[in-house]
Design a protein around this motif. Structure first.
Motif, PDB file in Angstrom:
ATOM      1  N   VAL A 428      -5.679  40.846  29.131  1.00 12.12           N
ATOM      2  CA  VAL A 428      -4.881  40.741  27.908  1.00 12.12           C
ATOM      3  C   VAL A 428      -4.247  39.354  27.856  1.00 12.12           C
ATOM      4  CG1 VAL A 428      -4.418  43.197  27.710  1.00 12.12           C
ATOM      5  CG2 VAL A 428      -2.896  41.762  29.081  1.00 12.12           C
ATOM      6  N   TRP A 429      -3.922  38.900  26.658  1.00 11.36           N
ATOM      7  CA  TRP A 429      -3.507  37.510  26.461  1.00 11.36           C
ATOM      8  C   TRP A 429      -2.248  37.156  27.250  1.00 11.36           C
ATOM      9  CZ3 TRP A 429       1.256  36.290  24.547  1.00 11.36           C
ATOM     10  CH2 TRP A 429       1.972  37.313  23.911  1.00 11.36           C
ATOM     11  N   TRP A 430      -1.281  38.087  27.316  1.00 14.13           N
ATOM     12  CA  TRP A 430      -0.022  37.755  27.991  1.00 14.13           C
ATOM     13  C   TRP A 430      -0.213  37.654  29.501  1.00 14.13           C
ATOM     14  CZ3 TRP A 430       1.651  41.228  31.580  1.00 14.13           C
ATOM     15  CH2 TRP A 430       1.211  42.550  31.461  1.00 14.13           C
ATOM     16  N   LEU A 431      -1.111  38.468  30.072  1.00 17.27           N
ATOM     17  CA  LEU A 431      -1.373  38.378  31.501  1.00 17.27           C
ATOM     18  C   LEU A 431      -2.169  37.114  31.816  1.00 17.27           C
ATOM     19  CD1 LEU A 431      -1.159  39.636  34.277  1.00 17.27           C
ATOM     20  CD2 LEU A 431      -3.221  40.989  33.785  1.00 17.27           C
ATOM     21  N   ALA A 432      -3.126  36.777  30.959  1.00 14.67           N
ATOM     22  CA  ALA A 432      -3.892  35.544  31.136  1.00 14.67           C
ATOM     23  C   ALA A 432      -2.988  34.324  31.048  1.00 14.67           C
ATOM     24  CB  ALA A 432      -4.986  35.455  30.076  1.00 14.67           C
ATOM     25  N   SER A 433      -2.048  34.336  30.099  1.00 11.69           N
ATOM     26  CA  SER A 433      -1.132  33.210  29.927  1.00 11.69           C
ATOM     27  C   SER A 433      -0.187  33.078  31.109  1.00 11.69           C
ATOM     28  CB  SER A 433      -0.327  33.378  28.636  1.00 11.69           C
ATOM     29  OG  SER A 433      -1.176  33.439  27.521  1.00 11.69           O
ATOM     30  N   THR A 434       0.311  34.201  31.582  1.00 11.47           N
ATOM     31  CA  THR A 434       1.232  34.170  32.732  1.00 11.47           C
ATOM     32  C   THR A 434       0.530  33.645  33.976  1.00 11.47           C
ATOM     33  OG1 THR A 434       2.460  36.060  31.830  1.00 11.47           O
ATOM     34  CG2 THR A 434       2.763  35.550  34.166  1.00 11.47           C
ATOM     35  N   THR A 435      -0.658  34.159  34.243  1.00 13.08           N
ATOM     36  CA  THR A 435      -1.415  33.724  35.421  1.00 13.08           C
ATOM     37  C   THR A 435      -1.745  32.241  35.345  1.00 13.08           C
ATOM     38  OG1 THR A 435      -2.417  35.932  35.574  1.00 13.08           O
ATOM     39  CG2 THR A 435      -3.483  34.139  36.787  1.00 13.08           C
ATOM     40  N   THR A 436      -2.211  31.818  34.187  1.00 12.16           N
ATOM     41  CA  THR A 436      -2.561  30.402  34.020  1.00 12.16           C
ATOM     42  C   THR A 436      -1.324  29.530  34.087  1.00 12.16           C
ATOM     43  OG1 THR A 436      -4.445  31.018  32.632  1.00 12.16           O
ATOM     44  CG2 THR A 436      -3.685  28.733  32.509  1.00 12.16           C
ATOM     45  N   GLY A 437      -0.227  29.997  33.512  1.00 10.23           N
ATOM     46  CA  GLY A 437       1.014  29.229  33.570  1.00 10.23           C
ATOM     47  C   GLY A 437       1.479  28.991  34.995  1.00 10.23           C
TER      48      GLY A 437
END
Length: 456
Positions: A428-437
């Motif tokens: 999901v977008w929020w998990l992908a963003s958090t991990t990448t961040g």
């Protein structure tokens, strides 16, 4: 405050478009872009020139400030009526011309506020400048929420924007008068002094008009060639590019003042360049990669749009963020050149970039629709950014730390791989963003990018 207020305003603007419809919002976007195309008549380069000159030369007397203020006031009074004539010549109807007048009036108030902000920046008062930069957005958020309860229309939304800009101007005139004395804001009719101002500021005025054309010509051409509905769809996509680019327009004016202040000190100037690349580059790299893999998530407030409309806006958005990615690396160089004597070169390159953009729009809009304008925007930005690098390297305009660019490129590759992997495994977008961040933060520290900021 900027990072809090402006995203809220962005989300509300999506809701406004969803409420009044793509066609009505497309009309607003086109009229707003048309007014912005002629915004140079409101400024004539005064704000940027004042920031540069007064940052480098302290001790200016109140009568000098008063001369600039008087000139700006006259420009602000004339501009809305000039835009009425432009709207009539283009062929807009009476109701549309009235809306254009109100939009132009809000820009008049906005430019007077920008004049005050230029003085804040020149005297290195960045805190109050930041407050001024979010004041109109804060008032607009409150007013828009009220309009939603009353029933929002295109007309009352535009009227609200006029009231908001006037209120913001009045709020920050008071501390400005206290900081710079009332004499700095007295009105003096002095044609000879105003002619001298135009002679001094016209390089900056030309930059203003060229940047206006560069940024807004697409919206006007789409409305004229493809209609209001297509204009609304393009505005829905372009809004997100404009919103994230706002981060650069908040940060880089501060660096503009610092570049001008240290232009004769190569060692400090080199440090500021490195810092500006890092501060402006990392967030733009991250958000560009996010949009390329999860861009459709940004249209969640446009619930009244059809799946085909969302798909068209998403496709256009992903192309537009190619330009954002380019700006992540090179926008700071344009600010450097503007502040340290490269105005004439920038003007020449902007003219070339605009010609490229317009020609490509004529060719691509009938073929690709609004995505054609996005492609034209990316190609023209590649041209102008490449010209910045060419000038700096060819003329040895400033010392660049090439390792910073290499590290940012490596960080971009890591960010791309991370988002690609997350998207491939359907995170999901929020998990992908958090991990990448987290990865971006880790590798930024591992590459010692924070030390270049710390040394400044």
């Amino acid at each position: 405050m900027n990072l809090t207020i402006k995203p809220i305003n962005l989300l509300l603007e999506n809701s406004v478009q969803n409420s009044i419809g793509h066609e009505q919002y497309g009309l607003f976007a086109a009229l707003n872009a048309l007014a912005f195309l002629f915004i140079v008549l409101l400024d004539l380069g005064v704000n940027q020139f004042l920031t540069k000159k007064f940052a480098a030369e302290t001790g200016y007397a109140p009568d000098a400030f008063s001369t600039y203020f008087s000139f700006k006031f006259v420009l602000a009074a004339i501009y809305p009526f000039f835009m009425v004539a432009v709207g009539y010549l283009i062929g807009y109807h009476t109701d549309e011309i009235i809306l254009l007048f109100l939009i132009s009036l809000s820009y008049s108030f906005y430019q007077l506020l920008m004049y005050i902000r230029a003085k804040f920046q020149a005297s290195q008062r960045f805190t109050i400048d930041s407050l001024a930069s979010v004041s109109d957005k804060t008032f607009l958020i409150i007013g828009t929420l009220i309009l939603f309860t009353w029933g929002i229309t295109l007309s009352n939304y535009i009227e609200l924007r006029v009231v908001v800009m006037l209120l913001s101007l009045l709020v920050f005139v008071i501390p400005a008068i206290k900081l710079y004395t009332p004499e700095s804001f007295s009105f003096q009719w002095n044609l000879r002094a105003w002619k001298d101002i135009v002679k001094q500021t016209y390089p900056f005025a030309l930059i203003t008009v060229l940047f206006s054309l560069h940024d807004k010509i697409d919206q006007v051409m789409i409305e004229r060639m493809l209609g209001e509905h297509a204009s609304g769809l393009y505005a829905g996509a372009y809004r997100w590019m404009d919103a994230f680019m706002m981060f650069l327009w908040i940060i880089l004016p501060m660096f503009f003042a610092r570049f001008a202040f240290f232009k004769n000190n190569p060692a400090d100037l080199s440090k500021i360049i490195s810092m500006s690349q890092i501060v402006s580059g990392i967030p733009m790299i991250f958000i560009s990669c996010f949009v390329w893999f999860y861009g459709e998530q940004l249209f969640f407030l446009l619930g009244n749009s059809t799946p085909a409309e969302i798909a068209e806006m998403t496709s256009c958005l992903k192309i537009l963020f190619g330009a954002v990615f380019i700006h992540a690396f090179f926008a700071a160089f344009g600010t450097l050149l503007s502040a340290t004597g490269g105005e004439y070169f920038i003007n020449k390159m902007l003219i070339g970039s605009i010609v490229i953009n317009v020609v490509l729009n004529v060719i691509l809009l009938p073929w690709l629709g609004i995505s054609g304008a996005a492609v034209a925007t990316v190609i023209s930005n590649i041209f102008i950014s490449g010209s910045y690098v060419y000038f700096i390297l060819r003329h040895k305009h400033a010392a660049l730390d090439y390792s910073i660019t290499v590290k940012l490129l490596l960080l971009a590759a890591i960010t791309l791989v991370s988002f690609y992997t997350a998207h491939h495994f359907e995170l999901v977008w929020w998990l992908a963003s958090t991990t990448t961040g987290i990865l971006v933060l880790f590798f930024s520290l591992a590459l010692n990018l924070h030390k270049s900021i710390h040394t400044f």
